[in-house]
Design a protein around this motif. Structure first.
Motif, short mmCIF file in Angstrom:
data_model
loop_
_atom_site.label_atom_id
_atom_site.label_comp_id
_atom_site.label_asym_id
_atom_site.label_seq_id
_atom_site.Cartn_x
_atom_site.Cartn_y
_atom_site.Cartn_z
N ALA A 100 -11.22 68.25 58.98
CA ALA A 100 -10.53 70.06 58.57
C ALA A 100 -10.51 70.81 56.79
CB ALA A 100 -9.13 70.16 59.27
N GLU A 104 -9.20 73.30 56.57
CA GLU A 104 -7.62 73.89 56.08
C GLU A 104 -7.12 72.95 55.34
OE1 GLU A 104 -9.99 75.57 59.40
OE2 GLU A 104 -9.21 73.74 58.86
N ARG A 105 -7.15 71.94 55.56
CA ARG A 105 -6.66 70.54 55.20
C ARG A 105 -6.68 70.50 53.73
NH1 ARG A 105 -2.24 69.78 58.06
NH2 ARG A 105 -2.72 69.03 60.34
N GLY A 128 -4.87 64.16 62.80
CA GLY A 128 -4.15 65.81 61.77
C GLY A 128 -5.66 66.63 60.70
N TYR A 129 -6.29 65.49 60.32
CA TYR A 129 -6.97 65.48 59.34
C TYR A 129 -8.40 66.09 59.91
CZ TYR A 129 -4.59 65.30 54.99
OH TYR A 129 -3.56 65.21 54.05
N LYS A 185 -11.62 67.37 61.94
CA LYS A 185 -12.03 69.45 62.56
C LYS A 185 -11.40 69.30 64.03
CE LYS A 185 -16.17 70.36 61.65
NZ LYS A 185 -16.88 70.20 60.80
N TYR A 192 -7.73 69.55 64.30
CA TYR A 192 -5.93 70.50 63.57
C TYR A 192 -5.88 71.75 64.03
CZ TYR A 192 -5.37 73.46 59.80
OH TYR A 192 -4.57 74.72 58.76
N ASP A 193 -6.61 72.39 64.97
CA ASP A 193 -5.04 73.25 66.00
C ASP A 193 -4.32 72.79 66.47
OD1 ASP A 193 -6.73 75.58 64.81
OD2 ASP A 193 -8.44 75.82 66.84
N SER A 201 -3.27 69.27 66.40
CA SER A 201 -2.12 69.06 65.60
C SER A 201 -0.62 70.01 65.43
CB SER A 201 -2.39 68.73 64.49
OG SER A 201 -1.65 68.17 63.19
N GLN A 208 2.49 66.73 56.62
CA GLN A 208 2.05 67.83 57.09
C GLN A 208 3.12 68.80 57.25
OE1 GLN A 208 0.00 69.05 59.65
NE2 GLN A 208 0.87 68.46 61.71
#
Length: 282
Positions: free
Chosen positions: A18, A20-21, A221-222, A224, A227-228, A230, A261
């Motif tokens: 993701a 965002e990470r 959670g990484y 893609k 992600y949401d 997570s 996180q």
């Protein structure tokens, strides 16, 4: 710097990470390098550190803090020879590769255990491999010896304290701590040892967050596509509690994925118990 640069972001996206990470930062000096350049304490009480990959390359301050705490308690500290515990491979279904690492680790760690060393790790998912998964993957007495003598940082300190073997002077510095338990930690041995040791300094007040999974869950959670979900998992109980905590309250979590996180979604820094406890040494 490279990990945070724009081309790396594009590469992360191409690899399914993701965008965002943020990737964990690389340390300028690894824990192994720091450990190899020091003159440690020689003592009858001995500890072999199981330094996980992230501790070594990303957050060496955790291992440095633990080493100083154990030496303050009169223990000789050794850096164990080992391979990766195999948790990432086990999560990916790479069973034969996990068993290769498990056999290698058990052969070497059993030597430390039989020489009187406690084996102490820092990442709950790593330690749970030694105590819970290895006995299933490669059952036998040698594996059982390793499992019986393996501890998390907090559980071993708590054990020493309960046995009257933890002779450490703590300062009166005051801290209010909120502690989040890692899923493996809560499932296998509980968050009690963390609270025990974090409440040892007279000025520390540590309480547990009534939290569920942080939502990061290793690499989950990484990714893609996760992600949401997570974020939704983390927001159920943990992340809202962290956001609502007053600014003077410090957040403590033993799990790396939990700390990542929390840091990436709340703007607050979560630290390992060893780092927080080190600050109370006189």
């Amino acid at each position: 710097w490279i990990a945070g640069a724009a081309p790396s972001r594009v590469m992360m996206d191409w690899l399914g990470i993701a965008p965002e990470r943020d990737l964990p930062p690389f340390a300028r000096r690894t824990f192994e390098r720091w450990f190899g350049r020091r003159h440690g304490l020689t003592a009858n009480k001995k500890i072999a550190l199981f330094a996980d990959t992230y501790l070594n390359y990303n957050y060496p301050s955790i291992g440095q803090s633990a080493t100083e705490i154990f030496e303050a308690a009169g223990h000789e500290v050794l850096l164990a020879e080992k391979r990766c515990c195999g948790r990432p491979m086990l999560s990916g279904g790479m069973i034969s590769e996990v068993k290769q690492n498990a056999v290698y680790n058990v052969e070497r760690l059993s030597e430390y255990a039989r020489d009187g060393y406690a084996i102490v790790g820092f990442e709950p998912s790593c330690v749970s491999m030694l105590t819970d998964d290895y006995p299933d993957l490669i059952p036998g007495e040698t594996t059982s010896v390793v499992a019986r003598n393996s501890y998390t940082f907090e559980s071993y300190l708590s054990k020493l304290h309960k046995e009257g073997e933890l002779d450490i002077d703590f300062s009166d510095a005051e801290k209010t701590l909120l502690v989040h338990g890692h899923c493996h930690q809560k499932a296998l041995w509980g968050i009690g040892p963390s609270l025990d040791v974090l409440n040892l300094p007279p000025g520390y007040t540590a309480t547990a967050i009534d939290s569920a999974c942080c939502g990061m869950a290793g690499s989950f959670g990484y990714e893609k596509e996760h992600y949401d979900i997570s974020l939704k998992i983390g927001d159920q109980r943990l992340l809202s509690a962290v956001r609502e905590a007053p600014d003077h309250v410090e957040i403590v979590a033993a799990g790396l994925s939990c700390r990542e996180q929390i840091g990436q979604t709340t703007g607050k820094t979560a630290r390992h118990p060893a780092e927080v406890l080190r600050e109370a040494l006189v």
